[in-house]
Design a protein around this motif. Structure first.
Motif, PDB file in Angstrom:
ATOM      1  N   MET A 240       0.844  -1.205   0.000  1.00  0.00           N
ATOM      2  CA  MET A 240       0.000   0.000   0.000  1.00  0.00           C
ATOM      3  C   MET A 240       0.878   1.254   0.000  1.00  0.00           C
ATOM      4  N   PRO A 241       0.482   2.250  -0.753  1.00  0.00           N
ATOM      5  CA  PRO A 241       1.279   3.489  -0.749  1.00  0.00           C
ATOM      6  C   PRO A 241       1.230   4.178   0.610  1.00  0.00           C
ATOM      7  N   ILE A 242       2.247   4.953   0.881  1.00  0.00           N
ATOM      8  CA  ILE A 242       2.358   5.702   2.138  1.00  0.00           C
ATOM      9  C   ILE A 242       2.283   7.189   1.809  1.00  0.00           C
ATOM     10  N   ALA A 243       1.621   7.941   2.680  1.00  0.00           N
ATOM     11  CA  ALA A 243       1.408   9.366   2.415  1.00  0.00           C
ATOM     12  C   ALA A 243       2.728  10.090   2.143  1.00  0.00           C
ATOM     13  N   THR A 244       2.705  10.945   1.146  1.00  0.00           N
ATOM     14  CA  THR A 244       3.871  11.742   0.751  1.00  0.00           C
ATOM     15  C   THR A 244       4.319  12.618   1.916  1.00  0.00           C
ATOM     16  N   ALA A 245       5.638  12.766   2.046  1.00  0.00           N
ATOM     17  CA  ALA A 245       6.199  13.592   3.121  1.00  0.00           C
ATOM     18  C   ALA A 245       5.887  15.065   2.882  1.00  0.00           C
ATOM     19  N   SER A 246       5.674  15.757   3.972  1.00  0.00           N
ATOM     20  CA  SER A 246       5.513  17.207   3.941  1.00  0.00           C
ATOM     21  C   SER A 246       6.886  17.861   3.792  1.00  0.00           C
ATOM     22  N   GLN A 247       6.909  19.025   3.161  1.00  0.00           N
ATOM     23  CA  GLN A 247       8.103  19.865   3.113  1.00  0.00           C
ATOM     24  C   GLN A 247       7.665  21.301   3.378  1.00  0.00           C
ATOM     25  N   THR A 248       8.571  22.104   3.866  1.00  0.00           N
ATOM     26  CA  THR A 248       8.179  23.460   4.265  1.00  0.00           C
ATOM     27  C   THR A 248       7.583  24.269   3.104  1.00  0.00           C
ATOM     28  N   ILE A 249       6.664  25.162   3.453  1.00  0.00           N
ATOM     29  CA  ILE A 249       6.079  26.062   2.457  1.00  0.00           C
ATOM     30  C   ILE A 249       7.101  27.131   2.043  1.00  0.00           C
ATOM     31  N   GLY A 250       8.128  27.333   2.895  1.00  0.00           N
ATOM     32  CA  GLY A 250       9.220  28.247   2.560  1.00  0.00           C
ATOM     33  C   GLY A 250       8.821  29.716   2.616  1.00  0.00           C
ATOM     34  N   PRO A 251       9.776  30.592   2.307  1.00  0.00           N
ATOM     35  CA  PRO A 251       9.517  32.036   2.425  1.00  0.00           C
ATOM     36  C   PRO A 251       8.841  32.656   1.199  1.00  0.00           C
ATOM     37  N   TYR A 252       8.683  31.887   0.135  1.00  0.00           N
ATOM     38  CA  TYR A 252       8.205  32.489  -1.121  1.00  0.00           C
ATOM     39  C   TYR A 252       6.821  32.008  -1.530  1.00  0.00           C
ATOM     40  N   TRP A 253       6.073  31.498  -0.530  1.00  0.00           N
ATOM     41  CA  TRP A 253       4.750  30.940  -0.831  1.00  0.00           C
ATOM     42  C   TRP A 253       3.775  32.013  -1.301  1.00  0.00           C
ATOM     43  N   HIS A 254       4.130  33.297  -1.105  1.00  0.00           N
ATOM     44  CA  HIS A 254       3.209  34.371  -1.515  1.00  0.00           C
ATOM     45  C   HIS A 254       2.909  34.341  -3.008  1.00  0.00           C
ATOM     46  N   LEU A 255       3.684  33.559  -3.773  1.00  0.00           N
ATOM     47  CA  LEU A 255       3.339  33.404  -5.197  1.00  0.00           C
ATOM     48  C   LEU A 255       1.962  32.775  -5.368  1.00  0.00           C
ATOM     49  N   ILE A 256       1.482  32.055  -4.349  1.00  0.00           N
ATOM     50  CA  ILE A 256       0.112  31.525  -4.418  1.00  0.00           C
ATOM     51  C   ILE A 256      -0.824  32.276  -3.475  1.00  0.00           C
ATOM     52  N   GLU A 257      -0.378  33.421  -2.983  1.00  0.00           N
ATOM     53  CA  GLU A 257      -1.248  34.193  -2.097  1.00  0.00           C
ATOM     54  C   GLU A 257      -2.243  35.008  -2.922  1.00  0.00           C
ATOM     55  N   HIS A 258      -3.493  34.964  -2.489  1.00  0.00           N
ATOM     56  CA  HIS A 258      -4.536  35.791  -3.100  1.00  0.00           C
ATOM     57  C   HIS A 258      -5.277  36.437  -1.932  1.00  0.00           C
ATOM     58  N   PRO A 259      -5.038  37.728  -1.713  1.00  0.00           N
ATOM     59  CA  PRO A 259      -5.549  38.351  -0.485  1.00  0.00           C
ATOM     60  C   PRO A 259      -7.053  38.182  -0.276  1.00  0.00           C
ATOM     61  N   GLU A 260      -7.806  38.011  -1.357  1.00  0.00           N
ATOM     62  CA  GLU A 260      -9.255  37.856  -1.197  1.00  0.00           C
ATOM     63  C   GLU A 260      -9.613  36.566  -0.457  1.00  0.00           C
ATOM     64  N   PHE A 261      -8.682  35.594  -0.430  1.00  0.00           N
ATOM     65  CA  PHE A 261      -8.969  34.343   0.280  1.00  0.00           C
ATOM     66  C   PHE A 261      -9.221  34.592   1.776  1.00  0.00           C
ATOM     67  N   ALA A 262      -8.724  35.712   2.299  1.00  0.00           N
ATOM     68  CA  ALA A 262      -8.891  35.997   3.728  1.00  0.00           C
ATOM     69  C   ALA A 262     -10.314  36.422   4.075  1.00  0.00           C
ATOM     70  N   ASP A 263     -11.121  36.700   3.066  1.00  0.00           N
ATOM     71  CA  ASP A 263     -12.513  37.103   3.287  1.00  0.00           C
ATOM     72  C   ASP A 263     -13.440  35.954   2.897  1.00  0.00           C
ATOM     73  N   LEU A 264     -13.905  35.215   3.891  1.00  0.00           N
ATOM     74  CA  LEU A 264     -14.751  34.052   3.623  1.00  0.00           C
ATOM     75  C   LEU A 264     -16.185  34.461   3.308  1.00  0.00           C
ATOM     76  N   THR A 265     -16.473  35.761   3.387  1.00  0.00           N
ATOM     77  CA  THR A 265     -17.830  36.224   3.083  1.00  0.00           C
ATOM     78  C   THR A 265     -17.931  36.764   1.656  1.00  0.00           C
ATOM     79  N   ARG A 266     -16.835  36.617   0.871  1.00  0.00           N
ATOM     80  CA  ARG A 266     -16.797  37.297  -0.427  1.00  0.00           C
ATOM     81  C   ARG A 266     -17.782  36.725  -1.450  1.00  0.00           C
ATOM     82  N   PHE A 267     -18.299  35.547  -1.211  1.00  0.00           N
ATOM     83  CA  PHE A 267     -19.269  34.966  -2.144  1.00  0.00           C
ATOM     84  C   PHE A 267     -20.709  35.209  -1.692  1.00  0.00           C
TER      85      PHE A 267
END
Lengths: 241, 173
Positions: free
Chosen positions: B1-28
């Motif tokens: 059976m496969p084993i879950a993939t190891a985690s690795q740090t998100i690192g200091p440059y994760w803001h490339l996937i940051e979208h500030p609107e995600f912080a507002d859960l009422t936006r929809f």
């Protein structure tokens, strides 16, 4: 093989414990940044409740796909073009369908399009380095990018990160959230990298390295790499038959 | 059976996937009691964690077309983050015991190789006294690290300490 699992898993079933040694510890002295950022108190072990078992859903209608990272600018990004594909499975080998993968990476010169990255390597105005793809019904994903360059960091003297692509996955529950990195085969920097080596189990480390894949290599166009990702599986129900 | 993939740090440059609107859960267009949840993340020296990715997941109200249940916020140079969301209600817990209203928080950053998960409850909520997760923490001072406090009209604040004095209770499951 999904055909072997005619009954979908019960969505209320908790996820099984992670296999010891296959996940990095919070405290890993060789990676200096962990020193002040790991809890010293033991983690509180809690039962999985609806909060942990359920999780967010994402769809391309609200989170549009970015499947070709080489085309984020007016012109094509510079670098060695690659196609990365793979399957997202759970620990029972079931495909994880319709799940979102977020991807980010440095450019071919080893520089992120990020204001805090001050590495003296050129930025590519035509490469932003963000991707977003969804798995299909069989758990397959694919995207096109350029091979990221290695870059120096200040963890220790003459420290260089191996070439890598960052991955973010959600899976079916909050418990299956995964942030990881994909590495490239044959990279001599891997043996020296403390982030990679924070995973004690050698097989688990090896699974972070993509395989060169001639089947997904596109003639006259791009090299292919295969990177499968496994998310936590659900606890096995006691056999009722 | 496969084993879950190891985690690795998100690192200091994760803001490339940051979208500030995600912080507002009422936006929809979510309906319900709108609140802000603010926080501040500090490390073992008490220094602000300025490159943290803070994720929020709440199972109440149930995720829907108008409410994603999920948010993501970046900390600023002072380690501060802010979500706008709908105040959660009670949730079922193990063995028919109700859980007090809470949200789960997932902390990812350079120097965090896996994930640090905690919860934010609401101070002075009567159900806190019988919450089955809070009940697992004997030390009242430790339990208090999971309580968001009122910080203005419909604003709640939680201080998160990764290490050291007032260290937040982090969870494994």
């Amino acid at each position: 093989m999904s055909e072997a699992f005619p009954t979908p898993p019960d969505l209320r079933t908790p996820f099984r414990a992670l296999t010891p040694g296959t996940q990095p510890p919070n405290d890993f002295p060789e990676y200096g940044s962990t020193q002040k950022r790991h809890p010293k108190q033991p983690l509180l072990r809690i039962p999985q409740t609806v909060t942990e078992i359920t999780g967010p859903r994402f769809s391309p209608s609200r989170y549009p796909s970015i499947i070709d990272l080489t085309r984020s600018g007016v012109h094509e990004a510079l670098g060695e073009r690659i196609i990365v594909r793979g399957r997202v499975l759970d620990e029972d080998g079931r495909p994880v369908p319709d799940t979102m993968l977020e991807i980010w990476q440095a450019n071919a010169a080893g520089r992120y399009a990020h204001p805090r990255d001050q590495h003296d390597a050129p930025l590519d105005p035509h490469f932003r380095g963000e991707g977003r793809v969804f798995t299909d019904a069989q758990g397959w994903y694919q995207f096109t990018s350029i091979k990221p360059g290695a870059y120096p960091w200040r963890n220790h003297f003459n420290a260089w990160r191996p070439n890598h692509i960052h991955f973010s996955l959600f899976g079916p529950g909050f418990a299956t959230r995964l942030i990881t990195q994909m590495y490239f085969p044959g990279d001599p920097l891997l043996e020296l990298d403390p982030i990679f080596h924070a995973v004690a189990d050698e097989q688990a480390r090896r699974r972070l390295i993509a395989r060169f894949d001639i089947e997904c290599t596109k003639p006259e166009w791009a090299l292919g790499y295969r990177f499968d990702i496994v998310l936590r599986g659900r606890e096995t129900a006691v056999a009722e038959e | 059976m496969p084993i879950a993939t190891a985690s690795q740090t998100i690192g200091p440059y994760w803001h490339l996937i940051e979208h500030p609107e995600f912080a507002d859960l009422t936006r929809f267009g979510a309906v319900g009691e709108r609140i802000a949840l603010t926080g501040r993340v500090r490390d073992g020296d008490g220094a602000p964690v300025a490159d943290c990715c803070v994720e929020l997941w709440q199972a109440s109200p149930a995720a829907s077309e108008t409410f994603p249940g999920y948010g993501r916020a970046a900390t600023d140079s002072d380690g501060r983050f802010r979500f706008t969301t709908i105040r959660p209600g009670p949730l079922p817990g193990p063995g028919n015991v109700q859980q007090a209203p809470h949200v789960a928080l997932n902390l990812l950053a350079r120097g965090i190789l896996g994930r640090l998960v905690t919860r934010a409850y609401f101070d002075a909520e009567p159900l806190n006294d019988t919450d089955p997760i809070l009940a697992l923490i004997d030390d009242p001072a430790r339990r208090a690290t999971l309580l968001a406090r009122p910080a203005g009209e419909a604003v709640w604040h939680i201080d998160i300490r990764l290490q050291g004095e007032g260290e937040t209770v982090f969870m494994a499951f």
